[in-house]
Write a protein that holds these residues in place. Structure first.
Motif, PDB file in Angstrom:
ATOM      1  N   GLU A  18      58.064  88.234 -16.043  1.00  0.00           N
ATOM      2  CA  GLU A  18      59.315  87.913 -15.358  1.00  0.00           C
ATOM      3  C   GLU A  18      60.207  87.039 -16.232  1.00  0.00           C
ATOM      4  O   GLU A  18      61.416  87.269 -16.338  1.00  0.00           O
ATOM      5  CB  GLU A  18      59.009  87.214 -14.035  1.00  0.00           C
ATOM      6  N   THR A  19      59.599  86.042 -16.880  1.00  0.00           N
ATOM      7  CA  THR A  19      60.370  85.138 -17.746  1.00  0.00           C
ATOM      8  C   THR A  19      60.876  85.880 -18.980  1.00  0.00           C
ATOM      9  O   THR A  19      61.998  85.659 -19.435  1.00  0.00           O
ATOM     10  CB  THR A  19      59.519  83.929 -18.153  1.00  0.00           C
ATOM     11  N   ARG A  22      63.887  87.730 -17.963  1.00  0.00           N
ATOM     12  CA  ARG A  22      65.008  86.832 -17.700  1.00  0.00           C
ATOM     13  C   ARG A  22      65.589  86.308 -19.018  1.00  0.00           C
ATOM     14  O   ARG A  22      66.803  86.206 -19.176  1.00  0.00           O
ATOM     15  CB  ARG A  22      64.575  85.668 -16.819  1.00  0.00           C
ATOM     16  N   GLU A  25      67.820  88.959 -20.435  1.00  0.00           N
ATOM     17  CA  GLU A  25      69.099  89.073 -19.723  1.00  0.00           C
ATOM     18  C   GLU A  25      70.030  87.920 -20.103  1.00  0.00           C
ATOM     19  O   GLU A  25      71.245  88.123 -20.299  1.00  0.00           O
ATOM     20  CB  GLU A  25      68.865  89.079 -18.211  1.00  0.00           C
ATOM     21  N   GLU A  26      69.466  86.710 -20.209  1.00  0.00           N
ATOM     22  CA  GLU A  26      70.299  85.547 -20.540  1.00  0.00           C
ATOM     23  C   GLU A  26      70.753  85.569 -22.000  1.00  0.00           C
ATOM     24  O   GLU A  26      71.786  84.972 -22.334  1.00  0.00           O
ATOM     25  CB  GLU A  26      69.556  84.253 -20.229  1.00  0.00           C
ATOM     26  N   ARG A  29      73.762  88.331 -21.904  1.00  0.00           N
ATOM     27  CA  ARG A  29      75.021  87.972 -21.241  1.00  0.00           C
ATOM     28  C   ARG A  29      76.012  87.291 -22.197  1.00  0.00           C
ATOM     29  O   ARG A  29      77.163  87.743 -22.303  1.00  0.00           O
ATOM     30  CB  ARG A  29      74.733  87.101 -20.019  1.00  0.00           C
ATOM     31  N   LEU A  64      66.998  77.256 -20.532  1.00  0.00           N
ATOM     32  CA  LEU A  64      66.015  77.735 -19.565  1.00  0.00           C
ATOM     33  C   LEU A  64      64.721  76.931 -19.609  1.00  0.00           C
ATOM     34  O   LEU A  64      63.956  76.933 -18.637  1.00  0.00           O
ATOM     35  CB  LEU A  64      65.720  79.220 -19.799  1.00  0.00           C
ATOM     36  N   SER A  84      73.713  80.487 -18.880  1.00  0.00           N
ATOM     37  CA  SER A  84      72.378  80.309 -18.311  1.00  0.00           C
ATOM     38  C   SER A  84      72.389  79.347 -17.137  1.00  0.00           C
ATOM     39  O   SER A  84      71.528  79.429 -16.250  1.00  0.00           O
ATOM     40  CB  SER A  84      71.402  79.802 -19.389  1.00  0.00           C
ATOM     41  N   ARG A  86      74.799  79.342 -15.097  1.00  0.00           N
ATOM     42  CA  ARG A  86      75.603  80.082 -14.124  1.00  0.00           C
ATOM     43  C   ARG A  86      76.948  79.404 -13.821  1.00  0.00           C
ATOM     44  O   ARG A  86      77.390  79.344 -12.665  1.00  0.00           O
ATOM     45  CB  ARG A  86      74.811  80.293 -12.826  1.00  0.00           C
ATOM     46  N   LEU A 298      71.203  96.841 -17.220  1.00  0.00           N
ATOM     47  CA  LEU A 298      71.514  95.437 -17.477  1.00  0.00           C
ATOM     48  C   LEU A 298      72.901  95.283 -18.092  1.00  0.00           C
ATOM     49  O   LEU A 298      73.716  94.470 -17.650  1.00  0.00           O
ATOM     50  CB  LEU A 298      70.471  94.821 -18.417  1.00  0.00           C
TER      51      LEU A 298
END
Length: 663
Positions: A18-19, A22, A25-26, A29, A64, A84, A86, A298
């Motif tokens: 999961e990490t 993530r 994705e970060e 972006r 993160l 990251s 947001r 993504l």
């Protein structure tokens, strides 16, 4: 920086699937945002861009790895910190477009801002000063027993600045949980690292400060994330600073207009092959965690985020200038504290200052005092003598000899909600902290609404035979800087009440105290918590024939000289130079029609020039004579008593009064 062909190795890290996804994705972006911004730059939608392409792993991995409430202090190329955390993209885009909906309301550009809601503090162009702010935030957490770290980014070029060394040394001495992250990307604009430092690795510098230091591959997202996460866990349990060098490379120009002609092409090729985004995507494919469909989904999702945010930003109104708003936003609102006065007693000037500090320390548990020798020794003028016994060493803090670092730490301490007072051992030494005052303290609230609750005390003035480096009065260095409040008391009562007012105010205040008055002047002082009012002048003596407008020691010179001459002069003590009581100035000019502006600083460039200009512009019809200025000689302050007496204006005051009356 030597080109490397070493492949990025992502195996061996204890990170969940999961990490891993993530993290990717970060990473993606900010890359996609940058690609869009480069097109916007070419289209004239934004005016400047500092690219972090190829360096995203550092920003994303560090962010993160920390808790959301832990502060990050960013630089030009840390877009990944904002994404990251947001930070709303529409406001980021508005910021870069210079719109009112941006974080600085169009007053500053790019990443020169902070957002308290996201625990991010942005840079100023001077690069190094923000490092000490991170130390100040760490001090806030440490004193409150909060297991948190702060993290500050700097570049290889920034490590050459004195602020880098001051911040690291201060954090090491105070054992503050700060992670100093160096993004060593090969060049400071066009200057290669071979011309920036002579050590093998920038991590080597940590040894000199007694702190742990590491050097890691800044293009490896897992190495950055895992290293920072582990360090942060350790630092929360055992507060101490750590220096972390992240080796990376800047594959684009310092900013887009600079280009990369000075960079050998093979370097760009070698580091492009080590791109953190594409290499990590390849690794995830190998692990069966990413395929083309997932990646396309993504990218499409992020691109839609970008387009939606850009459409929202386009709807924001352009900046419209309103002078009243610009002026009002200079300072944070200041509440009027409720006084608790006691009896009136006789106090020396120096004791009144000490008493004011004590009352403030009792009233504000978050107030911390910082300065050289102020703890057990009580400061060179003994103003804080006995404070350690009442308030403890955590709140009464000896500092190394690093004025810029200490002022920066005081500002950092104020950002999460603290109050700080910094004592300059002598006011002259404030020159070493000038940048922090005029570019950080003074501009912070105007730029992005962050209060800078810091008071800097400045023992100043001549008449004590201290020579050129311990006798200056440098108020005019700062009266030209918008965003500072400046106080200059002349009586024991004001010394206490105006200091309490300064400490109550959430804005930066420079508090000038005349050394020659410390033990020579005694007067009535109201006991208890008695804050006065900044920006209000006081009529020391009523008169009709001329007005002497002055402050500090000048008040006493004027009083003595007028008494000796037997003239009917009005004496106005300004007490505050910013804000300035224009109503009181106008009233006395109308009353007497003759004005002598008196100050201790050298005549040329002194604050009297500003006063005389304002009176000439706004009160011309009320004048019966030209405004006369009297200041010290245009020389440094000499040491020998006879020379110093000749330098100071006191001996020329009587003649100046006679001349003005005779006009």
């Amino acid at each position: 920086m030597t080109a490397t062909t070493a492949p990025l190795v992502f195996s061996g890290y204890d990170v969940s699937e999961e990490t891993l996804l993530r993290l990717y994705e970060e990473l993606l972006r900010p890359r996609l945002i940058e690609e869009k911004m480069l097109r916007q730059l070419r289209g004239g939608v934004i005016s400047k861009w500092f690219s972090g392409i190829g360096q995203e792993a550092i920003s994303v991995g560090c962010t993160l790895a920390l808790e959301p409430e832990e502060y990050l202090f960013t630089m030009h190329r840390n877009l990944g910190v904002f994404t990251s955390r947001r930070v709303p993209l529409e406001r980021l885009f508005a910021q870069w477009q210079g719109k009112a909906a941006g974080y600085t309301k169009g007053r500053d550009r790019s990443f020169h801002f902070g957002t308290p809601d996201h625990h991010i503090v942005g840079m100023i162009s001077h690069l190094g000063p923000q490092l000490a702010l991170a130390a100040g935030v760490a001090l806030w957490h440490k004193l409150r027993g909060e297991p948190r770290v702060s993290l500050a980014f700097t570049g290889d070029g920034g490590t050459s600045e004195g602020d880098f060394h001051e911040a690291l040394n201060l954090a090491a001495v105070w054992k503050l949980p700060v992670l100093f992250v160096i993004e060593n990307n090969g060049y400071g604009l066009s200057t290669p690292v071979s011309e920036q430092y002579a050590c093998d690795s920038l991590a080597d510098r940590g040894v000199g400060y007694g702190m742990r230091s590491l050097s890691i591959d800044g293009n490896n997202i897992l190495e950055v994330y895992s290293t920072v996460r582990q360090l942060a866990e350790e630092m929360r349990d055992n507060p101490e600073p750590v220096l972390l060098e992240c080796r990376t490379f800047r594959v684009r120009g310092h900013e887009e207009a600079s280009g990369v002609k000075y960079v050998p092409p093979e370097l760009i090729e070698a580091w492009t092959a080590r791109d953190p985004v594409t290499n990590f995507a390849d690794y995830l494919r190998q692990q069966g965690l990413l395929d083309n469909a997932h990646q396309e989904t993504l990218e499409a999702g992020i691109q839609q985020e970008i387009e939606t945010a850009l459409a929202a930003a386009a709807e924001f109104s352009p900046v419209t200038a309103h002078t009243a708003t610009e002026v009002d936003d200079l300072f944070a609102p200041a509440a009027t504290p409720v006084p608790h006065p006691g009896a009136t007693v006789e106090r020396r000037f120096v004791d009144a200052i000490s008493e004011g500090l004590r009352e403030a320390m009792r009233a504000y548990p978050e107030l911390v005092l910082m300065g050289q020798d102020i703890a057990d020794y009580g400061g060179v003028f003994k103003i804080t003598e006995g404070f350690v016994e009442e308030f403890g060493r955590e709140r009464v803090r000896n500092t190394p000899l690093c004025e810029s670092g200490v002022i920066g730490a005081a500002l950092g301490y104020a950002i999460p909600g603290g109050k700080a007072m910094v004592e300059m051992q002598f006011g002259d030494f404030v020159s070493c902290g000038f940048n922090q005052i005029v570019n950080n303290l003074a501009k912070l609230h105007y730029r992005w609404g962050q209060a800078a609750d810091v008071v800097v005390r400045l023992p100043v003035g001549g008449g004590v035979g201290a020579g050129p480096f311990h006798s200056q009065t440098m108020e005019s260095w700062f009266t030209a800087v918008s965003g500072l409040k400046i106080v200059y008391p002349s009586t024991p009562e004001d010394a206490k009440s105006l200091l309490l007012a300064a400490l109550a105010d959430p804005n930066p205040v420079l508090y000038f105290e005349h050394k020659a008055l410390y033990r020579s002047l005694t007067g009535p002082v109201t006991e208890g918590f008695t804050p006065g009012e900044l920006g209000r002048a006081w009529t020391v003596r009523e008169g009709h024939d001329l007005s002497i407008i002055t402050y500090g020691a000048g008040v006493h010179w004027a009083t003595d000289t007028v008494r000796e001459l037997g003239v009917d002069a009005e004496i106005i003590d300004l007490r505050s130079l910013a804000p300035l009581d224009y109503d009181a100035i106008r009233a006395t000019v109308r009353k007497t029609s003759r004005v002598l502006v008196l100050h201790e600083a050298s005549l040329t460039g002194g604050f009297g020039g500003e006063l005389a200009a304002w009176i000439g512009e706004h009160c011309f019809e009320d004048l019966d004579a030209p405004v006369r200025r009297l200041g010290s000689l245009d020389t440094p302050v000499p040491f020998a008593a006879a020379l110093e007496a000749n330098y100071l204006p006191k001996g020329r005051l009587a003649d100046a009064i006679r001349s003005l009356l005779a006009y």
